[in-house]
Design an enzyme around this catalytic site. Structure first.
Site: not given
Ligand code: BES
Ligand code: ZN
Ligand code: MN
Length: 517
Positions: A282, A287, A294, A305, A364, A366, A368
């Site tokens: 990834k 992000d 966020k 990220d 958010d 993104e 996947r």
């Molecule tokens: N990059 C984030 C996940 C993340 C969170 C990485 C904290 C490192 C530390 C990812 O893109 C994300 O935002 N995931 C969301 C998914 C949700 C919206 C289904 C999450 O984990 O809240």
């Molecule tokens: Zn992310």
């Molecule tokens: Mn995200």
């Protein structure tokens, strides 16, 4: 400012070999880890030939091997080999599962102590390793630990080198015989290359979002690949459009830096046509969450990220350098996730490379989206022998496993074991998580073939993995590593300064090398 102009501190620890007997050895300090209760006069008898002062040095009274205890015992300052540092490891015995972690930590602590004392060199007598059983493996890990402990994370300060904690210049391994045994030399070099791989991944991961955006990052990858004879292809937004990467492109639509797909290939002679091992990392260079923005607290950490792609790139560079005799392909889907009038919106339906339509409910989620297109592309272009993706994918995985364990999702038991043992060898641990089919219904969409994100937070790491699995063709062996929370360390540790950890780079390297040593 470009990444190459950044103030990366030169932290090369030159690895040397001293053969021809103890009287040819020299260094500011010898590093000797010790178990509690170990009788050092017996277990390291040969050390006393190199440093005879140990026989009578009063400081030996205090050497107990207790955990966190460090003692330096001194000989006459005119001697070329006049200091021995004993590093206590406590009672964990060698047969225990984490002995190698304890040893790595001990060498790293010793090296950091030597740095703090402004020493410029350190020494490891080969004979001091034999009591640990597999001396070659321990040497490999000792060198690995020392090179990492001697490195400093990339900085963008205008400080001079002198103002930072000093680094050692060299580390020598000493042999009593006339020659350096080839197996020992190889082991040390292997440990050195592993450490440099992790350092490379850390440097890339620590680069701010304004230094590495999808465009500059792709250029950086191309430049690094050229230096190591790794084949590199970069698909720009036009190529991605033409070839149908609709999910990947959707993520980058709000950014002024267009998405890229970096394709790296190592195909040594005679292996050009074999089914490759494929890595996918990834590569979200920042992000923000996009329209599903966020909260601002800690948003700056989202420059990390792209750690999955940094691990993939670093591992590939070393595999090419080592000329491993197998075909390995890597994909780095790069994009910046930003809100904008043009950005993808919650409720949008996009069509991915697989032709499936995908309902985007939370911009958010993104990671996947870029990964699913890379997975589809890899499987249609190469028929991978094995597919491994690495991603800082879900906060849910971080909640479930904390900051010491990566999540491992895998559709094949034998592959899962391979990944776990490569990780164990690397000092990077993964916990197997379920691809629970019952939750696939959470990804049903009333409007599209699939919804990319489940409603609610429960089981978020699993549903993300299930979404990815949807794009893996039946019969393809696949592992997904969710490394959210492992990409960044909140505190200094012996093997890693606070900041980017480079986690997973060495796991991939060990997988590419063909199994744990
Ligand atoms: N990059 C984030 C996940 C993340 C969170 C990485 C904290 C490192 C530390 C990812 O893109 C994300 O935002 N995931 C969301 C998914 C949700 C919206 C289904 C999450 O984990 O809240
Ligand atoms: Zn992310
Ligand atoms: Mn995200």
């Amino acid at each position: 400012m470009s990444a190459s102009e950044s103030k990366h501190i030169a932290n090369d620890l030159e690895i040397r070999f001293h053969a021809g007997g103890e009287d040819k050895w020299s260094a500011d300090v010898a590093l000797i880890p010790l178990w509690e209760g170990e009788n050092v006069r017996e277990s390291c008898a040969q050390l006393f030939d190199a440093a005879p002062f140990l026989q009578i040095a009063p400081g030996m009274r205090d050497v107990t091997g207790r955990k966190n205890e460090i003692n330096i015992v001194y000989g006459h300052p005119d001697l070329a080999y006049s200091r021995v540092m004993f590093i206590g490891m406590g009672k964990e015995c060698l047969s225990s599962n984490n002995a190698m972690d304890v040893l790595r930590t001990a060498y790293a602590k010793g090296l950091r102590k030597a740095r703090a004392m402004h020493f410029t060199s350190a020494h490891i007598p080969w004979s001091s390793l034999e009591r640990f059983g597999n001396a070659e493996r321990v040497l490999e890990e000792a060198v690995y630990a020392c090179v990492l402990a001697n490195s400093q994370n990339a900085r963008y300060k205008k400080t001079t080198r002198e103002e930072l904690t000093p680094c050692l210049e060299w580390l020598a391994v000493g042999f009593r015989g006339q020659y350096v045994p080839e197996n020992a030399r190889q082991a040390a070099r292997r440990g050195e290359r592993s450490a440099l791989t992790v350092i490379q991944a850390r440097k890339l991961a620590a680069a701010p979002g304004n230094v590495l955006n999808p465009v500059t990052y792709a250029e950086k990858a191309r430049q690094l690949a050229e230096e190591t004879k790794l084949r590199c292809e970069v698909l720009d937004e036009t190529a991605l459009q033409e070839q149908g990467f609709g999910a990947h492109l959707a993520v980058g639509r709000g950014s002024s830096h267009a998405p890229r797909l970096v394709i790296l290939e190592h195909a040594p002679e005679g292996h050009e046509d074999e089914a490759p091992l494929v890595f996918i990392g990834k590569g979200i260079t920042f992000d923000s969450g996009g329209i599903s923005l966020k909260p601002s607290a800690n948003m700056h950490q989202m420059k990390g990220d792209m750690t999955g792609s940094a691990a993939v790139l670093a591992a590939m560079l070393t595999l090419a350098e080592e000329e491993v005799p197998r075909r390995v392909v890597a994909l780095m889907p790069l994009a910046e996730n930003m809100p904008d009038g043009n950005a993808v919106k919650p409720g949008d339906v996009v069509q991915g490379y697989s032709k499936d339509t995908i309902e985007v409910v939370n911009t958010d989620a993104e990671g996947r989206l870029v990964l699913c297109d890379a997975i589809s592309y890899a499987c249609s272009r190469w028929k991978p022998e094995v597919l491994v993706d690495v991603a800082t994918l879900t906060g849910a995985c971080a909640v479930a496993l904390g900051e010491e364990l990566g999540g491992l999702f895998c559709n094949d038991d034998e592959l899962a074991e391979r990944v776990q043992s490569a990780g164990h060898c690397a000092g990077e641990n993964y916990w197997r998580m379920p691809l629970w089919k019952g939750y696939t219904k959470k990804l049903e969409s009333p409007i599209a073939d699939i919804c990319h994100s489940a409603f609610g937070r429960a089981g978020g790491a699993i549903t993300a993995a299930l979404f990815l699995e949807h794009f893996v063709p039946e019969g393809t062996r696949w592992a997904h590593l969710d490394i959210a929370a492992l990409d960044w360390s909140e505190k200094d540790t012996p093997l890693c300064d606070k900041g980017a950890t480079g986690f997973a780079a060495r796991t991939l390297l060990e997988l590419g090398r063909g199994g744990a040593a």
